[in-house]
Design a protein around this motif. Structure first.
Motif, PDB file in Angstrom:
ATOM      1  N   PRO A   1      46.440 -82.789  30.152  1.00 50.29           N
ATOM      2  CA  PRO A   1      47.634 -82.103  30.659  1.00 50.29           C
ATOM      3  C   PRO A   1      48.792 -83.030  30.965  1.00 50.29           C
ATOM      4  CG  PRO A   1      45.837 -82.021  32.271  1.00 50.29           C
ATOM      5  CD  PRO A   1      45.252 -82.529  30.999  1.00 50.29           C
ATOM      6  N   TRP A  21      42.006 -76.549  30.849  1.00 45.02           N
ATOM      7  CA  TRP A  21      42.885 -76.839  31.979  1.00 45.02           C
ATOM      8  C   TRP A  21      42.522 -75.964  33.176  1.00 45.02           C
ATOM      9  CZ3 TRP A  21      48.703 -77.400  30.288  1.00 45.02           C
ATOM     10  CH2 TRP A  21      48.808 -78.426  29.341  1.00 45.02           C
ATOM     11  N   VAL A  37      46.651 -76.894  36.977  1.00 48.40           N
ATOM     12  CA  VAL A  37      47.608 -77.898  36.507  1.00 48.40           C
ATOM     13  C   VAL A  37      48.990 -77.572  37.077  1.00 48.40           C
ATOM     14  CG1 VAL A  37      48.700 -78.938  34.485  1.00 48.40           C
ATOM     15  CG2 VAL A  37      46.286 -78.260  34.391  1.00 48.40           C
ATOM     16  N   VAL A  97      52.222 -77.509  36.680  1.00 47.56           N
ATOM     17  CA  VAL A  97      53.218 -77.677  35.615  1.00 47.56           C
ATOM     18  C   VAL A  97      54.627 -77.815  36.179  1.00 47.56           C
ATOM     19  CG1 VAL A  97      54.267 -76.547  33.617  1.00 47.56           C
ATOM     20  CG2 VAL A  97      51.785 -76.498  33.927  1.00 47.56           C
TER      21      VAL A  97
END
Length: 417
Positions: free
Chosen positions: A135, A185, A188, A190
């Motif tokens: 990631p 994932w 995560v 983001v």
């Protein structure tokens, strides 16, 4: 599963990327409604905006003044009524010449970075296969690809924000991809990673919710009242909206239809689903399932795009695979129509959007199986963004946030009093 707990610390310069919040603004109720009315009907007179929104003319004048000050709308040429009768007025419309939003869609095998204007039109896109599923590295790569795209295509316009869309479970409030099994994932962050890397405000959501919102803003008009959007790609999921609001659920899990059972006749020698059962929707109609079935029939297809290209050129076996897929998707569509009874169900699937027989087969399946839908021709429609679905999804996340709160802390926009 891979996890990521801290944001990357790499600066990617973009135009006007200072993330210091703009000065506080006075939020007048209904500014988003006014901006939406201008999007729908512009160029449009302020008096018409007042009628459309139910706001007073004085209130609309205030809202429009703030939108003009922020550069989100502009005034058009003065007009008069028929044969020159009536008081002249100066219409307003969305200003597409000053700002863009950026988008990123993360698919299972590739990612798409895009730029979109304030009317939802894709200005540029860059789609590439993943070089990694880590990631941190993937998000770093997305940020790095954005700068040259802006340099080449922004034409002097500033980027307001970055929207990110992907499949499976996404929590928009925290900006976290909660779980994406195919990528491995989990949790995560983001938004934190990409806001640090780009200097832009970042908004994150599922691609189904993003595309449902895009339909409401820029696409199929009948989606305004209530809609179900069914996304069929490498990931299969859905979104439901009513009264303009998208339902997420307390765990951001609304629309998880991947393991919806298709019933007898769905599984024909298919490999078991990741859940251990067979006959699940995703295991039968996903891109991976399509490629596997093509190989079983001796049909060479290096990728799903290859298989689609063959179908579009009329290769009989490829067309048959897409028609089978359409019938299975039709079963799921019938269930969703009966469950939610929406005004319209939007199918995001390239066969339904580009091969007439597929859409006809899908609607026929709905007609046979749904207890609620009495007019599949009207109620079941393909995506308004066929051919640009992935480029649209990410940008729609950012535009959805902008149209919801145009007076919010958008760093690239001038402050208004």
């Amino acid at each position: 599963m891979k996890s990521l707990s801290a944001p990357a610390r790499r600066s990617v310069p973009l135009r006007r990327s200072d993330v210091t919040p703009a000065a506080p603004v006075r939020r007048l109720p209904g500014t988003g409604a006014v901006l939406g009315a201008i999007l729908d009907h512009g160029p449009v007179a302020r008096s018409t905006v007042a009628r459309l929104t139910g706001l007073s003319p004085a209130s609309v004048t205030g809202h429009v003044g703030q939108l003009l000050a922020r550069g989100l709308v502009r005034e058009s040429a003065e007009t008069t009524g028929p044969r020159g009768l009536g008081r002249p007025h100066i219409p307003v419309e969305i200003d597409t010449g000053r700002y863009l939003v950026a988008g990123a869609h993360i698919a299972v095998a590739h990612s798409t970075v895009s730029l979109m204007d304030l009317r939802g039109r894709v200005v540029a896109e860059d789609r590439r296969p993943h070089r990694t599923t880590d990631p941190r590295r993937m998000l770093d790569d997305l940020a790095g690809r954005l700068t040259p795209l802006v340099s080449a295509h922004a034409a002097g316009r500033d980027v307001l924000a970055l929207g990110v869309a992907t499949g499976h479970r996404v929590d928009p409030d925290s900006g976290v991809i909660v779980e994406h099994p195919q990528l491995g994932w989990r949790d995560v962050p983001v938004r934190d990673v990409l806001s640090s890397a780009t200097g832009l405000p970042v908004h994150v959501d599922s691609h189904s919710r993003a595309l449902a919102r895009a339909e409401q803003m820029f696409g199929e008009a009948s989606t305004r009242a209530s809609t179900v959007l069914l996304f069929v790609g490498a990931v299969v999921d859905a979104a439901f909206a009513t009264g303009g609001a998208l339902h997420r659920g307390p765990r951001s899990g609304a629309g998880s239809v991947a393991h919806l059972p298709l019933g007898p006749g769905g599984s024909g020698g298919a490999e078991p689903c990741s859940c251990g059962r067979s006959g699940c929707l995703q295991s039968e109609v996903s891109e991976r399932a399509m490629i596997r079935r093509a190989a079983e029939q001796g049909l060479p297809a290096a990728s799903f795009r290859d298989l689609l290209d063959q179908a579009l050129t009329g290769e009989a076996r490829a067309v048959a695979l897409f028609r089978r897929r359409a019938r299975l998707v039709g079963r799921a569509a019938a269930l969703l129509l009966d469950m939610f009874d929406p005004e319209v169900l939007v199918v995001v699937e390239p066969g339904a959007g580009r091969i007439p027989e597929c859409l006809a087969d899908l609607r026929a399946e709905v007609a046979e199986r749904s207890w609620v839908c009495d007019d599949p021709e009207r109620a079941v429609v393909p995506s308004s963004f066929t051919g640009s679905v992935l480029a649209t999804a990410g940008g729609a996340v950012a535009l959805g946030a902008l149209y919801l709160d145009p007076l919010g802390p958008w760093p690239a926009l001038p402050a208004v009093s």
